[in-house]
Motif scaffolding. Structure first.
Motif, PDB file in Angstrom:
ATOM      1  N   LEU A 182       0.830  -1.209   0.000  1.00 52.39           N
ATOM      2  CA  LEU A 182       0.000   0.000   0.000  1.00 52.39           C
ATOM      3  C   LEU A 182       0.864   1.258   0.000  1.00 52.39           C
ATOM      4  O   LEU A 182       0.564   2.229  -0.699  1.00 52.39           O
ATOM      5  CB  LEU A 182      -0.920  -0.002   1.220  1.00 52.39           C
ATOM      6  N   LEU A 183       1.937   1.230   0.777  1.00 51.51           N
ATOM      7  CA  LEU A 183       2.856   2.369   0.794  1.00 51.51           C
ATOM      8  C   LEU A 183       3.483   2.578  -0.578  1.00 51.51           C
ATOM      9  O   LEU A 183       3.527   3.698  -1.103  1.00 51.51           O
ATOM     10  CB  LEU A 183       3.958   2.144   1.835  1.00 51.51           C
ATOM     11  N   ALA A 184       3.982   1.493  -1.161  1.00 51.09           N
ATOM     12  CA  ALA A 184       4.663   1.583  -2.457  1.00 51.09           C
ATOM     13  C   ALA A 184       3.735   2.105  -3.547  1.00 51.09           C
ATOM     14  O   ALA A 184       4.160   2.836  -4.445  1.00 51.09           O
ATOM     15  CB  ALA A 184       5.219   0.217  -2.836  1.00 51.09           C
ATOM     16  N   GLN A 185       2.463   1.737  -3.459  1.00 48.74           N
ATOM     17  CA  GLN A 185       1.485   2.144  -4.474  1.00 48.74           C
ATOM     18  C   GLN A 185       0.888   3.519  -4.206  1.00 48.74           C
ATOM     19  O   GLN A 185       0.044   4.003  -4.968  1.00 48.74           O
ATOM     20  CB  GLN A 185       0.363   1.100  -4.540  1.00 48.74           C
ATOM     21  N   GLY A 186       1.301   4.149  -3.111  1.00 49.30           N
ATOM     22  CA  GLY A 186       0.788   5.472  -2.772  1.00 49.30           C
ATOM     23  C   GLY A 186      -0.633   5.452  -2.256  1.00 49.30           C
ATOM     24  O   GLY A 186      -1.317   6.485  -2.252  1.00 49.30           O
ATOM     25  N   GLU A 187      -1.101   4.290  -1.778  1.00 52.35           N
ATOM     26  CA  GLU A 187      -2.485   4.157  -1.324  1.00 52.35           C
ATOM     27  C   GLU A 187      -2.635   4.260   0.182  1.00 52.35           C
ATOM     28  O   GLU A 187      -3.731   4.100   0.712  1.00 52.35           O
ATOM     29  CB  GLU A 187      -3.048   2.810  -1.803  1.00 52.35           C
ATOM     30  N   LEU A 188      -1.544   4.537   0.869  1.00 52.11           N
ATOM     31  CA  LEU A 188      -1.585   4.627   2.323  1.00 52.11           C
ATOM     32  C   LEU A 188      -0.841   5.868   2.789  1.00 52.11           C
ATOM     33  O   LEU A 188       0.353   6.029   2.502  1.00 52.11           O
ATOM     34  CB  LEU A 188      -0.955   3.374   2.951  1.00 52.11           C
ATOM     35  N   ALA A 189      -1.550   6.740   3.487  1.00 54.88           N
ATOM     36  CA  ALA A 189      -0.911   7.932   4.052  1.00 54.88           C
ATOM     37  C   ALA A 189      -0.087   7.534   5.271  1.00 54.88           C
ATOM     38  O   ALA A 189      -0.315   6.482   5.881  1.00 54.88           O
ATOM     39  CB  ALA A 189      -1.977   8.950   4.441  1.00 54.88           C
TER      40      ALA A 189
END
Length: 303
Positions: A182-189
């Motif tokens: 999620l972090l890598a995909q920019g989907e998690l703040a």
């Protein structure tokens, strides 16, 4: 200090046999057994594991007031986990029990050479949701240690709110595979925190290359490990300490729980206002002690 560990709690079952066969292939080593045959097992052991469970016991042994937030089924395995945590003086009041779910379980196949293959059914341990997070209670804590939550972005968002409301609470985070994705995909703040430690291994750190600058700006301390090569600690975005693993002249017996042992000892020592160098030594020693024993908890050290 009041510490709450959030993440997985599950059962680990170790099967140990000299008959487990290792086969080398160009892409790596494989555990290969003849399909349909019965394999004699010399010994087996049932222990408890999971990131939240392991670190909760680690913090408790080091003198902290510890709670755990994790999801179990309502079965025999869940009771084994609860009983052990209570014995270790961990408060289990905020564990979730779901009667329609199974408690998570790993089966670890360990060969005569000490290498292992792990099969895991995360089951309930990966189903912690936002409504399972006791937000009001967590605001009463001094520190939250977070391991994998199964990549549930809603649960993580609810946890992040706690630091916005009460920024004096510290956070240590050892994200799992799904959180890293999620972090890598920019989907998690990332949370807005003032005190925090981010734990990751070298391969995981490379997987979030696009977010590294943001992570370094968010977490005052980032600990990057590299297995037998040691690792590096970055403070306020800058390299501070390079380190080698602890070596006490003995070969490791079993590596399950080594990372959790490292993390809880590192954070615990900082919570006692000890220097970074002392926290690192405590972390290395705790991890080194755990890998001398079977299972993730037996070797955990007291403060």
């Amino acid at each position: 200090m009041k510490v709450t560990c959030i993440g997985a709690a599950l059962i680990d079952i170790f099967f140990m046999s000299e008959q487990f066969k290792r086969e080398e292939k160009p892409e790596g080593a494989y555990l290969c057994q003849k399909y349909g045959h019965k394999i004699e097992i010399e010994e087996y052991h049932l222990t408890t594991g999971g990131g939240a469970s392991n670190t909760a016991v680690g913090f408790a042994r080091r003198g902290h007031d510890v709670n755990i937030v994790a999801e179990l089924g309502k079965d025999d395995f869940s009771q084994i986990i609860r009983n052990e945590l209570i014995k270790e003086k961990v408060n289990t009041a905020h564990m979730v029990g779901e009667k329609l779910e199974q408690t998570g379980c790993s089966v670890i196949l360990r060969g005569g050479d000490g290498e292992r293959t792990v099969m895991v059914s995360r089951a309930a341990s990966a189903l912690l949701d936002d409504y399972d997070i006791p937000e009001t209670f967590l605001r009463t804590q001094d520190w939250i240690h977070l391991s994998s939550t199964g990549g549930n972005a809603r649960a993580l968002a609810k946890i992040w709110q706690i630091f916005t409301i009460k920024p004096s609470i510290g956070l240590s985070w050892n994200p799992g595979t799904k959180e890293l994705a999620l972090l890598a995909q920019g989907e998690l703040a990332l949370p807005k925190i003032k005190k925090g430690v981010f734990f990751v291994n070298k391969q995981e750190w490379e997987s979030v290359a696009a977010r590294q600058a943001e992570i370094l700006a968010t977490f005052p301390i980032v600990v990057m490990t590299n297995g037998g090569e040691g690792g590096q600690i970055l403070v306020k975005g800058q390299p501070k300490l390079d380190f080698l693993p602890a070596r006490h002249g003995e070969s490791a017996f079993e590596a399950t729980g080594a990372g959790d042992a490292f993390a809880c000892a590192f954070v615990s020592t900082l919570l006692y206002d000890r220097p970074l160098e002392e926290a690192l030594e405590a972390a290395k020693n705790n991890s080194d002690s755990v890998i001398r024993h079977l299972g993730s908890k037996k070797g955990l050290l007291s403060f």
